[in-house]
Scaffold this active site. Structure first.
Site, PDB file in Angstrom:
ATOM      1  N   LYS A 253      -2.628  -9.860   4.830  1.00 20.16           N
ATOM      2  CA  LYS A 253      -3.291  -8.473   4.138  1.00 20.16           C
ATOM      3  C   LYS A 253      -3.702  -8.953   3.292  1.00 20.16           C
ATOM      4  O   LYS A 253      -3.645  -9.486   2.138  1.00 20.16           O
ATOM      5  CB  LYS A 253      -2.305  -7.746   3.438  1.00 20.16           C
ATOM      6  N   LYS A 442       4.531  -4.980   1.082  1.00 22.92           N
ATOM      7  CA  LYS A 442       4.086  -4.823   0.523  1.00 22.92           C
ATOM      8  C   LYS A 442       5.302  -5.621  -0.346  1.00 22.92           C
ATOM      9  O   LYS A 442       5.510  -4.033  -0.206  1.00 22.92           O
ATOM     10  CB  LYS A 442       3.304  -5.471  -0.507  1.00 22.92           C
TER      11      LYS A 442
HETATM   12  P1  ATP Z   1      -3.926  -2.355  -1.631  1.00 22.63           P
HETATM   13  O1  ATP Z   1      -3.988  -1.825  -3.114  1.00 22.63           O
HETATM   14  O2  ATP Z   1      -2.879  -1.920  -1.780  1.00 22.63           O
HETATM   15  O3  ATP Z   1      -5.160  -3.048  -1.646  1.00 22.63           O
HETATM   16  P2  ATP Z   1      -6.100   0.486  -1.258  1.00 22.63           P
HETATM   17  O4  ATP Z   1      -4.923   1.153  -1.682  1.00 22.63           O
HETATM   18  O5  ATP Z   1      -6.958   0.012  -1.285  1.00 22.63           O
HETATM   19  O6  ATP Z   1      -4.458  -0.402  -0.840  1.00 22.63           O
HETATM   20  P3  ATP Z   1      -5.167   0.534   1.945  1.00 22.63           P
HETATM   21  O7  ATP Z   1      -6.455   0.886   2.839  1.00 22.63           O
HETATM   22  O8  ATP Z   1      -4.081   0.728   1.112  1.00 22.63           O
HETATM   23  O9  ATP Z   1      -6.047   0.304   0.491  1.00 22.63           O
HETATM   24  O10 ATP Z   1      -4.492  -0.633   2.664  1.00 22.63           O
HETATM   25  C1  ATP Z   1      -5.187  -1.310   3.395  1.00 22.63           C
HETATM   26  C2  ATP Z   1      -6.755  -2.315   2.360  1.00 22.63           C
HETATM   27  O11 ATP Z   1      -6.419  -3.523   2.691  1.00 22.63           O
HETATM   28  C3  ATP Z   1      -7.532  -2.350   3.072  1.00 22.63           C
HETATM   29  O12 ATP Z   1      -8.816  -1.874   2.028  1.00 22.63           O
HETATM   30  C4  ATP Z   1      -8.289  -3.742   2.534  1.00 22.63           C
HETATM   31  O13 ATP Z   1      -9.243  -3.869   1.341  1.00 22.63           O
HETATM   32  C5  ATP Z   1      -7.671  -4.131   2.674  1.00 22.63           C
HETATM   33  N1  ATP Z   1      -6.870  -5.495   3.787  1.00 22.63           N
HETATM   34  C6  ATP Z   1      -6.669  -6.246   3.418  1.00 22.63           C
HETATM   35  N2  ATP Z   1      -6.607  -7.178   5.024  1.00 22.63           N
HETATM   36  C7  ATP Z   1      -6.806  -6.521   5.487  1.00 22.63           C
HETATM   37  C8  ATP Z   1      -6.365  -6.481   7.533  1.00 22.63           C
HETATM   38  N3  ATP Z   1      -6.175  -7.105   7.704  1.00 22.63           N
HETATM   39  N4  ATP Z   1      -6.181  -5.741   7.285  1.00 22.63           N
HETATM   40  C9  ATP Z   1      -6.778  -4.057   6.733  1.00 22.63           C
HETATM   41  N5  ATP Z   1      -6.883  -4.189   5.294  1.00 22.63           N
HETATM   42  C10 ATP Z   1      -6.957  -5.444   5.198  1.00 22.63           C
END
Ligand code: ATP
Length: 606
Positions: A253, A442
């Site tokens: 991530k 995480k």
């Molecule tokens: P967070 O604050 O944990 O990043 P969020 O609410 O912004 O969460 P989520 O959809 O919950 O977003 O988590 C996915 C996020 O992780 C994506 O929006 C992206 O920005 C990030 N990300 C990083 N690496 C990856 C990956 N390999 N695949 C998908 N998403 C990824």
């Protein structure tokens, strides 16, 4: 003025009703009544953009967060900056007149102040006039212009209305109703259409007639799509269970900016998670995209990061804007923007979101020509040219067992990355979906405020770049001393190396260097100040010769502590990370074992 136009006071009554109604069903029915009886169809967009201000992309940002808004309002109301009410606005976090009332809610503190300065009768503003003024507020070049528009608004409204305007400016109406409910009440197809266009105006105009269904629309190049999201899971076991029997890929991530790249010939857009077009990335990235994305029209989904060319690794989160600016200004830097594409949504003239992730990975490899440290693709077992460490070949791996997932997770955390994302390789890409096609894992870090202040008692040499230098620390907890005395013994607690920048790590290592001693165990026991378990497998390469020469580190960790068999303290930490170096804290103020156990037992650390 046309008498038919919808008045803002009517919308405010709706807001008040909705806020007071207890259930979502009631709130929805009030909203429906407003649309049917009080709002002309031609005013739908004007009204709904005020109800869902965070989804409105027609006007730019106001540049007015609470503190700036406070000073502009003080001037707009002609108040002296040191008057009681002005201070209330400035110190809104502390609350209004009655001690602490409304603390932390800027709009309510503002309402209190406005009530003393504005009359009760409505100024008769229409929603169209309000939107025009808000447009001017957003395009106002400086504070003086913004203040003058706020002052016009104050003149044309009463305190109630102005309170709602403040909430609209801050883009949070706190109505207790989800955007999903608003969309569904407006039109059964509104949410779907918004998800694939991110265009509120288009939705309000196309779907005026609730009885007329709209054919499901697919995504288009040039229109931001609401991103597929990840569902959070507590641990690897939970994630593995959810994906039982599926083909699964785990990916690192990355901690950058989620960006959707839309390429249409030589035109390139960079849409963020909130569908803002980040044109500032264009200077550094557009030529690369045009040359290396081998489809005339294409949408990529991925993360914009910063690649450090001298350290050959991704920089920590937070420097994207600065590096984009440096690229625009032609400044030399050893850091550059790097886009990691982890998905592809559109190729040529076809949306590919309905294909499986496995199929999309194949397309990604066909369409995107990677360029090391500038444009990378994330596909299983390779693709990304920049390997994360010598021992770890890839950032993306097809996994077959729970063990594979746990190993990948552990390596990711040790590499200072944020976490992992698990994806079902058979799944489609669905706008705005968080139903579990992607799972994120995480470590759960202890919340700020319960940082653990521990003392460095030993060091471990690094390998590779940090060969011969201390790269990790053994930290200890104090044995609780008798009242009014300094601790005399320290108990080994855990090994920690991540969290600091290279410069910070160098600074601590250099400060400690004169006091680091090798003790050839078992020939020579470590200094008597330190307690280590007899069967301890963890022996640092060097010890700090005495505690008063050492330095305190604030560390944080996953909230699930583990029973320790390796260190002398009864519990140790999972995924510990250094938060900061406490040069300001003397060695004897180190956390003691008993206080730590109390913290764990009180539930704060379990
Ligand atoms: P967070 O604050 O944990 O990043 P969020 O609410 O912004 O969460 P989520 O959809 O919950 O977003 O988590 C996915 C996020 O992780 C994506 O929006 C992206 O920005 C990030 N990300 C990083 N690496 C990856 C990956 N390999 N695949 C998908 N998403 C990824």
């Amino acid at each position: 003025m046309n008498k038919e136009e919808t008045k803002f006071s009517v919308l405010c009554s709706l807001f008040n009703w909705m806020q007071r109604s207890k259930t979502s069903a009631l709130k929805r029915s009030k909203f429906r009544k407003f649309l049917d009886n009080f709002c002309k169809a031609g005013d739908y967009f004007s009204a709904i953009r005020l109800i869902l201000p965070s989804l409105d992309r027609e006007r730019g940002s106001y540049g007015l967060k609470e503190s700036v808004l406070a000073t502009c309002l003080i001037d707009a109301l002609g108040m002296s900056r040191d008057s009681d009410d002005a201070l209330r606005l400035i110190n809104w976090r502390k609350g209004g007149a009655k001690t602490g009332a409304n603390a932390g809610n800027f709009a309510l503190v503002a309402a209190e102040v406005l009530q003393r300065r504005q009359g009760l009768s409505s100024g008769g503003l229409t929603i169209k006039e309000l939107n025009d003024l808000l447009d001017r507020l957003a395009s106002g070049e400086n504070r003086a212009e913004k203040t003058s528009i706020l002052s016009t608004l104050v003149q044309k409204t009463n305190a109630q209305e102005m309170k709602w305007i403040v909430m609209i400016i801050l883009k949070d109406l706190k109505l207790g109703i989800s955007e999903k409910s608003i969309f569904h009440e407006f039109h059964p197809d509104a949410e779907d259409l918004f998800n694939v266009t991110c265009d509120l105006k288009l939705v309000c105009e196309k779907l005026r007639d609730r009885s007329q269904r709209h054919k499901r629309q697919d995504i288009e190049v040039g229109k931001a799509v609401r991103p597929q999201l990840a569902m959070r899971v507590g641990d690897a076991t939970g994630a593995w269970k959810k994906f039982h029997g599926k083909e699964v890929v785990v990916e690192c991530k990355f901690d950058g900016d989620r960006i959707q790249i839309h390429k249409n010939g030589t035109e390139v857009h960079y849409f963020s998670r909130n569908f803002l077009d980040h044109s500032e990335y264009g200077h550094a990235m557009s030529d690369i995209i045009i040359q290396n994305v081998q489809a005339d029209r294409c949408i990529l989904d991925g993360e914009m990061l910063v690649w450090d060319t001298s350290l050959k690794r991704f920089a920590e989160f937070g420097s994207n804007q600065e590096i984009a600016k440096a690229a625009r200004d032609g400044l030399d830097s050893d850091k550059q923007l790097c886009y990691v594409a982890f998905d592809i949504l559109y190729v040529g003239d076809t949306s590919v979101i309905h294909e499986s992730l496995k199929g999309r990975h194949e397309l990604l490899q066909k369409v995107v020509k990677p360029l090391t440290g500038r444009l990378e693709i994330l596909v299983p077992n390779g693709g990304l040219n920049t390997h994360r460490s010598s021992g770890e070949p890839c950032w993306s791996l097809i996994v077959h067992t729970l063990d594979d997932v746990e190993r990948f997770f552990k390596e990711t955390i040790e590499n200072r990355d944020e976490g992992i994302v698990l994806k079902d390789l058979g799944s489609k890409w669905e706008p705005s979906d968080r139903s579990g096609k992607w799972l994120k894992l995480k470590p759960d870090y202890i919340r700020a405020g319960s940082d653990l202040d521990v003392l460095i008692i030993g060091g471990y040499y690094g390998s590779g770049r940090r060969g011969g230098e201390v790269a990790q620390f053994l930290v200890g907890l104090a044995e609780r001393p008798v009242a009014n005395t300094y601790p005399r013994r320290f108990v080994s607690f855990c090994r920690v190396g991540t969290g600091l920048s290279d410069e910070e790590l160098d600074a601590v290592a250099t400060k400690l260097k004169p006091y680091l001693r090798k003790y050839d165990y078992p020939k020579k026991a470590p200094p008597s100040f330190y307690e280590v378990t007899n069967h301890s497998k963890e022996r640092p390469d060097v010890w700090v010769e005495s505690p008063e020469k050492s330095i305190i580190l604030s560390i944080t960790s996953d909230i699930r502590t583990i029973r320790s068999e390796v260190f002398a303290a009864p519990y140790s930490l999972r995924f510990p990370r250094i938060d900061r170096i406490r040069y300001d804290k003397p060695w004897h103020e180190c956390l003691d074992v008993q206080s730590f156990i109390e913290l764990v037992d009180s539930g704060n650390g379990t």
